[in-house]
Design a protein around this motif. Structure first.
Motif, PDB file in Angstrom:
ATOM      1  N   VAL A 423     -22.532  43.032 -11.125  1.00 36.95           N
ATOM      2  CA  VAL A 423     -23.030  43.884 -10.051  1.00 36.95           C
ATOM      3  C   VAL A 423     -22.781  45.339 -10.417  1.00 36.95           C
ATOM      4  O   VAL A 423     -21.718  45.699 -10.932  1.00 36.95           O
ATOM      5  N   TRP A 424     -23.794  46.172 -10.148  1.00 39.00           N
ATOM      6  CA  TRP A 424     -23.624  47.613 -10.302  1.00 39.00           C
ATOM      7  C   TRP A 424     -24.804  48.327  -9.668  1.00 39.00           C
ATOM      8  O   TRP A 424     -25.949  47.891  -9.789  1.00 39.00           O
ATOM      9  N   ASN A 425     -24.500  49.403  -8.954  1.00 37.90           N
ATOM     10  CA  ASN A 425     -25.494  50.291  -8.365  1.00 37.90           C
ATOM     11  C   ASN A 425     -26.449  49.546  -7.436  1.00 37.90           C
ATOM     12  O   ASN A 425     -27.662  49.756  -7.462  1.00 37.90           O
ATOM     13  N   GLY A 426     -25.860  48.654  -6.623  1.00 36.77           N
ATOM     14  CA  GLY A 426     -26.648  47.967  -5.615  1.00 36.77           C
ATOM     15  C   GLY A 426     -27.453  46.790  -6.116  1.00 36.77           C
ATOM     16  O   GLY A 426     -28.252  46.222  -5.363  1.00 36.77           O
ATOM     17  N   LYS A 427     -27.274  46.411  -7.380  1.00 40.15           N
ATOM     18  CA  LYS A 427     -28.074  45.343  -7.967  1.00 40.15           C
ATOM     19  C   LYS A 427     -27.171  44.203  -8.426  1.00 40.15           C
ATOM     20  O   LYS A 427     -26.116  44.430  -9.018  1.00 40.15           O
ATOM     21  N   LEU A 428     -27.611  42.975  -8.166  1.00 42.69           N
ATOM     22  CA  LEU A 428     -26.918  41.762  -8.593  1.00 42.69           C
ATOM     23  C   LEU A 428     -27.698  41.133  -9.734  1.00 42.69           C
ATOM     24  O   LEU A 428     -28.935  41.006  -9.661  1.00 42.69           O
ATOM     25  N   TYR A 429     -26.988  40.735 -10.771  1.00 43.86           N
ATOM     26  CA  TYR A 429     -27.621  40.133 -11.938  1.00 43.86           C
ATOM     27  C   TYR A 429     -27.033  38.747 -12.155  1.00 43.86           C
ATOM     28  O   TYR A 429     -25.808  38.576 -12.200  1.00 43.86           O
ATOM     29  N   VAL A 430     -27.917  37.752 -12.296  1.00 46.95           N
ATOM     30  CA  VAL A 430     -27.487  36.366 -12.498  1.00 46.95           C
ATOM     31  C   VAL A 430     -28.305  35.772 -13.639  1.00 46.95           C
ATOM     32  O   VAL A 430     -29.543  35.821 -13.618  1.00 46.95           O
ATOM     33  N   HIS A 431     -27.603  35.183 -14.618  1.00 48.06           N
ATOM     34  CA  HIS A 431     -28.282  34.564 -15.759  1.00 48.06           C
ATOM     35  C   HIS A 431     -28.226  33.051 -15.608  1.00 48.06           C
ATOM     36  O   HIS A 431     -27.176  32.485 -15.291  1.00 48.06           O
ATOM     37  N   THR A 432     -29.349  32.385 -15.821  1.00 44.64           N
ATOM     38  CA  THR A 432     -29.409  30.923 -15.818  1.00 44.64           C
ATOM     39  C   THR A 432     -29.888  30.446 -17.182  1.00 44.64           C
ATOM     40  O   THR A 432     -30.196  31.249 -18.069  1.00 44.64           O
ATOM     41  N   THR A 433     -29.974  29.133 -17.322  1.00 42.72           N
ATOM     42  CA  THR A 433     -30.476  28.575 -18.582  1.00 42.72           C
ATOM     43  C   THR A 433     -31.986  28.715 -18.717  1.00 42.72           C
ATOM     44  O   THR A 433     -32.568  28.177 -19.666  1.00 42.72           O
ATOM     45  N   ARG A 434     -32.595  29.465 -17.810  1.00 45.11           N
ATOM     46  CA  ARG A 434     -34.017  29.773 -17.911  1.00 45.11           C
ATOM     47  C   ARG A 434     -34.300  31.270 -17.905  1.00 45.11           C
ATOM     48  O   ARG A 434     -35.137  31.749 -18.674  1.00 45.11           O
ATOM     49  N   LYS A 435     -33.601  32.025 -17.014  1.00 49.81           N
ATOM     50  CA  LYS A 435     -33.971  33.423 -16.810  1.00 49.81           C
ATOM     51  C   LYS A 435     -32.753  34.264 -16.463  1.00 49.81           C
ATOM     52  O   LYS A 435     -31.724  33.753 -16.010  1.00 49.81           O
ATOM     53  N   LEU A 436     -32.927  35.578 -16.628  1.00 49.69           N
ATOM     54  CA  LEU A 436     -32.017  36.567 -16.052  1.00 49.69           C
ATOM     55  C   LEU A 436     -32.696  37.159 -14.827  1.00 49.69           C
ATOM     56  O   LEU A 436     -33.836  37.632 -14.900  1.00 49.69           O
ATOM     57  N   TYR A 437     -31.995  37.112 -13.681  1.00 54.57           N
ATOM     58  CA  TYR A 437     -32.530  37.606 -12.412  1.00 54.57           C
ATOM     59  C   TYR A 437     -31.832  38.899 -12.013  1.00 54.57           C
ATOM     60  O   TYR A 437     -30.614  39.028 -12.190  1.00 54.57           O
ATOM     61  N   CYS A 438     -32.601  39.830 -11.439  1.00 55.83           N
ATOM     62  CA  CYS A 438     -32.045  41.043 -10.845  1.00 55.83           C
ATOM     63  C   CYS A 438     -32.471  41.119  -9.386  1.00 55.83           C
ATOM     64  O   CYS A 438     -33.674  41.166  -9.076  1.00 55.83           O
ATOM     65  N   PHE A 439     -31.488  41.096  -8.475  1.00 60.33           N
ATOM     66  CA  PHE A 439     -31.730  41.213  -7.034  1.00 60.33           C
ATOM     67  C   PHE A 439     -31.132  42.527  -6.526  1.00 60.33           C
ATOM     68  O   PHE A 439     -30.200  43.070  -7.120  1.00 60.33           O
ATOM     69  N   GLY A 440     -31.620  42.995  -5.370  1.00 54.89           N
ATOM     70  CA  GLY A 440     -30.969  44.131  -4.729  1.00 54.89           C
ATOM     71  C   GLY A 440     -31.910  45.264  -4.429  1.00 54.89           C
ATOM     72  O   GLY A 440     -33.100  45.084  -4.199  1.00 54.89           O
ATOM     73  N   ARG A 441     -31.367  46.472  -4.486  1.00 51.33           N
ATOM     74  CA  ARG A 441     -32.114  47.658  -4.100  1.00 51.33           C
ATOM     75  C   ARG A 441     -32.630  48.377  -5.349  1.00 51.33           C
ATOM     76  O   ARG A 441     -31.943  48.469  -6.373  1.00 51.33           O
ATOM     77  N   ALA A 442     -33.854  48.898  -5.235  1.00 53.12           N
ATOM     78  CA  ALA A 442     -34.469  49.574  -6.376  1.00 53.12           C
ATOM     79  C   ALA A 442     -33.908  50.975  -6.583  1.00 53.12           C
ATOM     80  O   ALA A 442     -33.913  51.496  -7.705  1.00 53.12           O
ATOM     81  N   ASP A 443     -33.417  51.614  -5.497  1.00 49.97           N
ATOM     82  CA  ASP A 443     -32.904  52.979  -5.625  1.00 49.97           C
ATOM     83  C   ASP A 443     -31.405  52.945  -5.914  1.00 49.97           C
ATOM     84  O   ASP A 443     -30.796  51.896  -6.060  1.00 49.97           O
ATOM     85  N   ASP A 444     -30.801  54.126  -6.014  1.00 50.62           N
ATOM     86  CA  ASP A 444     -29.367  54.214  -6.265  1.00 50.62           C
ATOM     87  C   ASP A 444     -28.593  53.789  -5.030  1.00 50.62           C
ATOM     88  O   ASP A 444     -29.028  53.991  -3.886  1.00 50.62           O
ATOM     89  N   ASN A 445     -27.429  53.240  -5.254  1.00 43.69           N
ATOM     90  CA  ASN A 445     -26.609  52.727  -4.166  1.00 43.69           C
ATOM     91  C   ASN A 445     -25.627  53.799  -3.692  1.00 43.69           C
ATOM     92  O   ASN A 445     -24.818  54.291  -4.487  1.00 43.69           O
ATOM     93  N   PRO A 446     -25.636  54.153  -2.405  1.00 44.22           N
ATOM     94  CA  PRO A 446     -24.653  55.110  -1.895  1.00 44.22           C
ATOM     95  C   PRO A 446     -23.253  54.506  -1.791  1.00 44.22           C
ATOM     96  O   PRO A 446     -22.298  55.231  -1.523  1.00 44.22           O
TER      97      PRO A 446
END
Length: 760
Positions: A423-446
């Motif tokens: 996790v960093w700057n409002g975004k969560l990153y999760v890697h699976t045996t198929r893909k890397l996913y990025c969830f969260g906010r597109a802008d900077d995190n206050p």
């Protein structure tokens, strides 16, 4: 019920370079367990819910992975793999953390590992907070350093240089950065005193890759371990705590490598990272306990309040006894690491249950079912929420209290989750045996936390020792090496440059083979191997005033070279065979001493595989430098046994094993059984010598051909190769070596008349 879920700020030790001010440190999720080293983040304004719909899912990358992404500012580094069969490669990719666009990537082939199926990229890169440089350990044991723009800075082959062993589970782990050191550990069978298999720790300079120290804190291992070290301060020392393959939690001085103490909690390996909670440590395992036949447990024990002393006359660190244990419960987990939140431990166990444990007492407060099972994946806690990837691909967001669990969200991801989120700057990153996913906010995190203040470093004491870098060297005839020498206090601080030292050859009093390195120091303080330096290994002692320090090294001649073992004197009494005399194999050969012995066979001295160590049924020994290429390796080989049961024996050429397989009557070329394995029928008899000749040719475009031929010794060499194996992405270099496999240690194999010559 009052909640205890609070997070404690942990500082980061970022020493300045000597004589300069430190640059602003790189910030982000820089390592496997994050900035607090316990799976937590101080970032807020993170999502309560995620979905696979646009706006929540920012981007994906189609690349399988089993580890954890790390983030430095706007750069994300992920560790995955691509391809299949002989073309599968592990991939380090640098992405734009906002968009997922690939900035650069490097790929690496597996070689000579026992890795089974697609168990790759189990671990994570680590980022140096001072420079932003990235460090990575690959499955076959390449330790690599890269700049943020993708330039490779250096490489060390831990398998070929230090005898690192691999295992079918593929558990590789993550480096840790401490100041100017990058530290890794694994099971190794090196040379000399480091010949016995053990879980060893190695610290290298981040800038150069030179070895600073190695440490053997435990006992012979029963398993591999990819537990990630946790760094802390203890009694004025910078220390690391870590689980090992021998079932211990160990404490090592992170600046000097001195093993301080160990505490055994399991008969097998500890793979989960330990948690530091005030003056106690918490560890979990899934193997047999040392005081019962019950499997698994979570243990809390006291960190010594004063530096313990090792028993008088006993080698190694102090051993903490049973009185150090504070509590124990029956939770079981092989590899998933726990999270520490305030005084609560959150642990997903093998049955797929999330458990909340009182860190002070070990009491299990509650359990909550999340999935059918769990393997490697570890949770992350931030902003009052627990983010949990599960083996079944379910990604959970939970709100946790002492009263239990409130499920906020569950989303089904493609593939299995085997790593940990970042996790960093409002975004969560999760890697699976198929893909890397990025969830969260597109802008900077206050909700980014303020940068932590650097931890204060204790004032240096009086100098008591010499720190010599590199601590171990590998030379060929005609090569030389320069050392950096400094005087430090007892704990490795206050380094003061030493301009001159006197050197002399040094033989440790415990050495089983009394050998000297065939090299000398010149007036400039360089260690020089003469143009005719012989195969040798040994140590040197440096003296500067009242201070002393040692280094050790090996000389491995380049081809042409030959070894027929006639020069060895058979004077050692065999430990398991009455009346048998033997000699130790060449000391500079990596991993040789406990895998092979020189003994008499029909009136001739030959190299024979040992049969008294189950861990070394399959034995790989390296006899040259890792950068060698374009050579022909030959040897006479033989197996005991009968037509129904023979063993395997062969040679290693440029990271390929070429072996005669006894029971199946084949000549086989392989680099990893699940990646590249090709064989042809070849009938050979037990107790008969055969000549084996191997060669690897690599074209400028990276394609290659592995060639081998075998014939009965004394017959004419065949004009044609017995086997020729093309490889689309060939290994361009690699140490020559010897290979023997005696299943169940039933049939011994033999090697004689080894030769290496340059290809025409």
């Amino acid at each position: 019920m009052k909640t205890c879920f609070l997070t404690v700020v942990a500082g980061v030790w970022i020493p300045a370079a000597a004589g300069t001010a430190a640059d602003a440190p790189v910030r982000g999720w820089l390592n496997w367990r994050g900035p607090q080293q316990n799976g937590t983040s101080l970032e807020t304004h993170l999502p309560d819910k995620v979905s696979l719909e646009p706006g929540s899912l920012l981007w994906t990358l189609d690349m399988p992975g089993r580890g954890a992404p790390v983030i430095a500012g706007d750069r994300l580094y992920t560790w995955g793999y691509r391809g299949e069969g002989p073309d599968l490669q592990e991939v380090l990719a640098c992405l734009d953390a906002r968009t997922g666009k690939v900035r650069w990537e490097h790929s690496f082939r597996d070689f000579l590992s026992d890795n089974a199926y697609d168990r790759y990229s189990i671990g994570s890169p680590a980022i140096d907070p001072r420079t932003g440089n990235v460090f990575l350990l690959t499955s076959p044991g390449l330790l690599l350093a890269f700049s943020p723009d993708g330039k490779q800075l250096w490489e060390r082959s831990l398998m070929e240089e230090f005898g690192r062993l691999t295992f079918p589970n593929g558990r590789t782990g993550a480096p840790v950065i401490d100041g100017d050191l990058v530290i890794v550990h694994g099971i190794t069978s090196n040379w000399g005193a480091d010949g016995p298999a053990a879980d060893r720790f190695y610290a290298f300079e981040t800038a150069t890759g030179r070895l600073v120290w190695s440490s053997t804190p435990g006992i012979p291992p029963k398993d591999s371990s990819f537990s990630t070290p946790v760094l802390a301060w203890s009694h004025g020392r910078r220390v690391l705590y870590c689980g090992t393959g021998c079932g211990h939690v160990v404490c090592i001085d992170a600046r000097t490598g001195e093993a301080l103490w160990r505490f055994q909690v399991s008969r097998g390996g500890i793979n989960a990272s330990v948690l530091l909670h005030g003056d106690r440590l918490v560890a979990i395992h899934a193997d047999e306990n040392i005081d019962s036949s019950l499997m698994g447990g979570m243990v809390g024990f006291k960190v010594p309040q004063s530096a313990p002393a090792a028993p008088a006359g006993a080698p190694g660190p102090a051993v903490l006894d049973k009185t150090a244990e504070l509590w124990r419960n029956r939770l079981t987990m092989f590899t998933s690491s726990p999270v520490l939140v305030g005084d609560r431990v959150l642990q997903v166990v093998a049955t797929g249950d999330l458990c909340c444990v009182n860190a002070a007492t070990g009491e299990v407060l509650w359990k909550h079912k999340l999935g059918p099972d769990q393997i490697h994946a570890s949770p992350l806690y931030a902003d009052g929420k627990l983010y949990v990837p599960m083996h079944d691909g379910g990604f959970h967001i939970l709100r946790i209290s002492d009263a239990g669990v409130e499920s906020l969200c569950r989303v089904q991801l493609e593939g299995n989750c085997l790593g940990a989120p970042g996790v960093w700057n409002g975004k969560l990153y999760v890697h699976t045996t198929r893909k890397l996913y990025c969830f969260g906010r597109a802008d900077d995190n206050p909700g980014l936390p303020p940068a932590p203040a650097p931890e204060p470093v204790p004032a240096a004491g009086p100098v008591t020792r010499l720190r010599i870098i590199p601590a171990e060297v590998l030379l060929a005839p005609g090569e030389k090496v320069t050392f950096t020498i400094s005087a430090t206090d007892l704990f490795g601080f206050g380094a003061q440059p030493v301009s001159a030292a006197t050197w002399k050859k040094f033989i440790p009093p415990t050495a089983r083979v009394r050998s000297e390195l065939d090299a000398e120091f010149n007036p400039a303080g360089e260690l020089v191997a003469g143009p005719k330096a012989r195969l040798s290994a040994g140590a040197f002692e440096a003296t500067a005033g009242a201070l002393k320090g040692t280094i050790r090294g090996r000389i491995l001649p380049h081809p042409p070279l030959a070894e027929n073992f006639d020069r060895f004197e058979l004077t050692e009494d065999h430990p398991t065979e009455s009346g048998v005399k033997f000699a130790y194999p060449p000391l500079p050969w990596i991993g040789a001493r406990f895998k092979w012995e020189v003994r008499d066979r029909d009136g001739s001295k030959v190299l024979a595989k040992t049969l008294d160590r189950p861990l070394f049924q399959r034995s790989i020994t390296f006899i040259g430098k890792p950068e060698l290429h374009g050579y022909t390796a030959e040897a006479d080989v033989m197996s005991d046994g009968n037509r129904r049961w023979m063993s395997e024996v062969g040679l290693i050429n440029q990271r390929y094993i070429i072996a005669l397989k006894g029971t199946s009557q084949q000549l086989e070329v392989f680099s990893n059984y699940d990646r590249l394995k090709v064989n042809v029928p070849f009938e050979w008899e037990p107790n008969v010598w055969y000549r084996l000749k191997t060669r690897v040719d690599v074209a400028p475009d990276g394609t290659g051909v592995i060639r081998a031929k075998a014939w009965k010794r004394g017959d004419s060499e065949p004009s044609n190769w017995t086997i020729e194996v093309p490889h689309q992405n060939a290994h361009r270099h690699g140490s020559p070596g010897l290979y023997g496999f005696s299943p169940q240690n039933k049939s011994r194999v033999y090697i004689d008349n080894v030769s290496l010559t340059a290809n025409p």
